[in-house]
Design an enzyme around this catalytic site. Sequence first.
Site, PDB file in Angstrom:
ATOM      1  N   SER A  41      17.529  55.765  -1.603  1.00  0.00           N
ATOM      2  CA  SER A  41      18.684  56.171  -0.799  1.00  0.00           C
ATOM      3  C   SER A  41      18.372  55.882   0.660  1.00  0.00           C
ATOM      4  O   SER A  41      17.288  55.424   0.998  1.00  0.00           O
ATOM      5  CB  SER A  41      18.955  57.659  -0.982  1.00  0.00           C
ATOM      6  OG  SER A  41      17.984  58.396  -0.256  1.00  0.00           O
ATOM      7  N   LYS A  42      19.331  56.212   1.505  1.00  0.00           N
ATOM      8  CA  LYS A  42      19.180  55.946   2.938  1.00  0.00           C
ATOM      9  C   LYS A  42      17.910  56.544   3.518  1.00  0.00           C
ATOM     10  O   LYS A  42      17.381  56.043   4.499  1.00  0.00           O
ATOM     11  CB  LYS A  42      20.381  56.528   3.694  1.00  0.00           C
ATOM     12  CG  LYS A  42      21.564  55.607   3.695  1.00  0.00           C
ATOM     13  CD  LYS A  42      22.638  56.151   4.617  1.00  0.00           C
ATOM     14  CE  LYS A  42      23.961  55.471   4.316  1.00  0.00           C
ATOM     15  NZ  LYS A  42      25.104  56.270   4.663  1.00  0.00           N
ATOM     16  N   ARG A  43      17.471  57.611   2.928  1.00  0.00           N
ATOM     17  CA  ARG A  43      16.241  58.249   3.423  1.00  0.00           C
ATOM     18  C   ARG A  43      15.063  57.283   3.396  1.00  0.00           C
ATOM     19  O   ARG A  43      14.097  57.446   4.117  1.00  0.00           O
ATOM     20  CB  ARG A  43      15.885  59.467   2.554  1.00  0.00           C
ATOM     21  CG  ARG A  43      16.732  60.679   2.810  1.00  0.00           C
ATOM     22  CD  ARG A  43      16.227  61.863   2.023  1.00  0.00           C
ATOM     23  NE  ARG A  43      16.146  61.590   0.589  1.00  0.00           N
ATOM     24  CZ  ARG A  43      15.035  61.481  -0.093  1.00  0.00           C
ATOM     25  NH1 ARG A  43      13.879  61.615   0.507  1.00  0.00           N
ATOM     26  NH2 ARG A  43      15.062  61.230  -1.388  1.00  0.00           N
ATOM     27  N   HIS A  44      15.129  56.293   2.499  1.00  0.00           N
ATOM     28  CA  HIS A  44      14.016  55.356   2.360  1.00  0.00           C
ATOM     29  C   HIS A  44      14.148  54.142   3.280  1.00  0.00           C
ATOM     30  O   HIS A  44      13.367  53.214   3.189  1.00  0.00           O
ATOM     31  CB  HIS A  44      13.916  54.874   0.917  1.00  0.00           C
ATOM     32  CG  HIS A  44      13.675  55.979  -0.056  1.00  0.00           C
ATOM     33  ND1 HIS A  44      14.671  56.502  -0.845  1.00  0.00           N
ATOM     34  CD2 HIS A  44      12.561  56.680  -0.344  1.00  0.00           C
ATOM     35  CE1 HIS A  44      14.169  57.471  -1.599  1.00  0.00           C
ATOM     36  NE2 HIS A  44      12.899  57.601  -1.308  1.00  0.00           N
ATOM     37  N   GLY A  45      15.144  54.147   4.157  1.00  0.00           N
ATOM     38  CA  GLY A  45      15.351  52.982   5.026  1.00  0.00           C
ATOM     39  C   GLY A  45      16.618  52.270   4.614  1.00  0.00           C
ATOM     40  O   GLY A  45      17.490  52.867   3.973  1.00  0.00           O
TER      41      GLY A  45
END
Length: 465
Positions: free
Chosen positions: A243-247
């Site tokens: 998800s966005k948390r991973h970049g």
Amino acid sequence: MIRTRFAPSPTGFLHVGGARTALFSWAFARKHAGKFILRIEDTDLDRSTDASVQAILDGMRWLGLDWDEGPYHQMHRLDRYREVAEQLIREGNAYHCYCSKEELDAMREAQRARGEKPRYDGRWRPENAKALGLAPAPGARPIVRFRNPLEGAVTFLDLVKGPITVANAELDDLVILRADGVPTYNFGVVVDDLDMRITHVIRGDDHVNNTPRQVNIFRALGAELPHFAHAPMILGADGERLSKRHGAVSVMQYADDGFLPEALLNYLARLGWSHGDAELFAKEKFIDWFDLGHISRSPAQFNPDKLRWLNQQYLKAADDGRLAHAVVPRIERDGGTLAGGPPLERVVALLKERSETLAQLADEAMMFYRNREPPAQLLAEHLTPEVKPALAELATRLEGLGDWSADAINAEVQVVAKARGLKMPRLAIPLRVLVFGVAHTPALSAVLALAGRQRVLGRIRQYAQ
Ligand code: GLU
């Protein structure tokens, strides 16, 4: 004829997970000289947007995942879903349900209170409605529910996971058509996969729990099942779903960040599929090698470092003209001036080995297209009294140089360094500082050759004489 499809819901950008699924479906169709169909599943009216459709098409085009048919839009096919729902009702495989939201809530509440799993209790199945004496409230608009078999089990063969069996008791009477005539996902997908004569449904395994429901609907329609292949999820380094948390997770974000489409495609191909140890392979090779049997059952892990490494390999091998073309807008955006600078193709040829992305390449190339004065601190540090006369002498020698080439420049620098008893860096660093305003660059003679005689001599004279 093999027919596959990619069926995104346009509720955001094209996610790398979606692109990976699209890639598998596309490659399978290409390998078998089949057709690849693009279908926009836009029935979630609150979340679907035209901008998102556009973002998906942009991402597909950028990756070179060309489709043969479509994009079809589910919202353009409402009449067809209605027609099939009516057929199912006529044949006793679906029925109108008039339950209000309150009734459904109360039903679930009561089931929970009894310690049962909440599910629709089938009260509007015609025989039950009759027995219960139910009648629609005046003006009530029905939804349509599928009459799922009560007994037995549904089994299908997943080409990745093997046979999957689910007891029908686990599946309740699914809503297939909402009161406004919009189909639910599981129904729209079956009608479309049938009408579009899809032979292989290749999708993410977040849908594997939907497949038994879909299989029951296919069967109720007397249709032959397509083959199913569910590809594993893509996880971030922490084991959570990517998800966005991973970049960056949007395909077009990778375009903006300076990745080459063929590098991202190559990387995506390896997410949940492998061909021995092969890491670096072109699209054509992938099509040739791709098979559903080598899709992995276990989740894939997204590794940004590996993607950067792959991108670097593709940059190294890429045509200089193409790379130059790609970095022009980046250089201009950053305030660089190409006119009067060295030919961009030559700059790119020198720098591409060192760059992991086009963004980095453009950043490095900026030293030739921006007039950066040497910072005072670097001058104070490197332009020592001992070095100044050496640079002045070098300027005189360079002025007389017949051939302004890296080799010829290098020879002169060596001569001066030797004559003055200076180690190379004692000359090379101040030269970089004077000409480019930075202490580090690729090989000195190569960058001086590119910068041009005028700029090099001008700067030395300005500061060292
Ligand atoms: N619209 C679904 C999604 O975006 C695709 C489902 C499918 O491929 O059947 O997840």
